[in-house]
Design a protein around this motif. Structure first.
Motif, short mmCIF file in Angstrom:
data_model
loop_
_atom_site.label_atom_id
_atom_site.label_comp_id
_atom_site.label_asym_id
_atom_site.label_seq_id
_atom_site.Cartn_x
_atom_site.Cartn_y
_atom_site.Cartn_z
N GLN A 1 -18.41 16.37 32.09
CA GLN A 1 -17.99 17.86 32.40
C GLN A 1 -17.58 18.63 31.12
OE1 GLN A 1 -14.47 16.96 34.90
NE2 GLN A 1 -15.73 17.84 36.79
N GLU B 1 -19.82 25.33 38.47
CA GLU B 1 -18.69 25.90 38.85
C GLU B 1 -17.91 24.70 39.74
OE1 GLU B 1 -15.90 29.32 40.95
OE2 GLU B 1 -17.60 29.97 39.39
N ALA B 2 -18.57 24.29 40.77
CA ALA B 2 -17.88 23.47 41.69
C ALA B 2 -18.06 21.88 41.01
CB ALA B 2 -19.02 23.30 43.04
N THR C 1 -17.53 21.56 37.88
CA THR C 1 -16.60 21.36 36.92
C THR C 1 -15.06 21.03 37.73
OG1 THR C 1 -17.55 22.93 35.73
CG2 THR C 1 -15.01 22.82 35.21
N ARG C 2 -15.00 21.49 38.99
CA ARG C 2 -13.83 21.32 39.63
C ARG C 2 -13.52 20.01 40.30
NH1 ARG C 2 -15.16 26.71 42.07
NH2 ARG C 2 -15.66 25.16 43.97
N ILE C 3 -15.00 19.26 40.32
CA ILE C 3 -14.95 17.90 41.22
C ILE C 3 -13.75 17.01 40.86
CG2 ILE C 3 -16.83 16.82 39.75
CD1 ILE C 3 -17.99 16.16 42.66
N HIS D 1 -11.22 17.59 38.81
CA HIS D 1 -9.76 18.28 38.34
C HIS D 1 -9.11 18.64 39.87
CE1 HIS D 1 -10.64 18.73 34.42
NE2 HIS D 1 -11.72 19.38 34.46
N GLY D 2 -9.96 18.69 41.06
CA GLY D 2 -9.28 18.89 42.30
C GLY D 2 -9.20 17.57 43.18
N CYS E 1 -11.51 15.65 43.93
CA CYS E 1 -12.44 15.67 44.87
C CYS E 1 -13.26 14.14 45.00
CB CYS E 1 -13.39 16.67 44.82
SG CYS E 1 -12.70 18.49 45.24
#
Length: 149
Positions: A80, A137-138, A140-142, A144-145, A147
């Motif tokens: 990332q 964007e998704a 990047t969040r994978i 941190h969230g 997921c």
């Protein structure tokens, strides 16, 4: 066309076929001869390998098969960090792809393709990284969230 004339064309046709097959085999072996050692390198090392291959005449790398356990959750944060990189590198394609894309890629795009491979459970996650449409964007969040659980 007479039988003798057809027979006289068979040998040149066979020779041409053998010559073309020989050229194709040499091209393919040259294309894959400097392989990445999956057992000794992690995904970040693979990105460096692709970066070095950016100057190849056709900057692409054929991926034959990656061990299922090669891409791990622990690699995601380091991948990332590279998502915004515009540094040129080679792209990748599956050995099953009929397209050999000679357009260079970027380290960021290939990092996204690696994360997508982790998300899908296999690498490469598609036939060609250069043709892949990825939601950076998704990706990047994978991590941190959470997921990835």
């Amino acid at each position: 066309m007479s039988l003798s004339k057809r027979r006289s064309l068979i040998l040149p046709a066979l020779l041409l076929t053998v010559m073309l097959a020989s050229c194709a085999a040499k091209t393919e072996s040259k294309h894959t001869e400097d392989a990445f050692e999956w057992a000794h390198g992690d995904p970040v090392a693979f990105l460096e390998f692709l970066r070095i291959k950016k100057n190849d005449p056709c900057p692409t790398f054929a991926v034959a098969g990656v061990p299922d356990t090669w891409l791990k959750k622990e690699h995601i944060p380091r991948l990332q960090e590279r998502l915004d990189s515009r540094e040129p590198c080679a792209n990748v394609h599956s050995i099953y792809s009929s397209l050999r894309d000679c357009d260079p890629s970027t380290v960021g795009h290939e990092a996204a393709f690696l994360i997508e491979g982790f998300r899908k459970g296999s690498y490469p996650p598609g036939m060609n990284s250069g043709r892949a449409v990825l939601d950076v964007e998704a990706l990047t969040r994978i991590f941190h969230g959470n997921c990835l659980e």
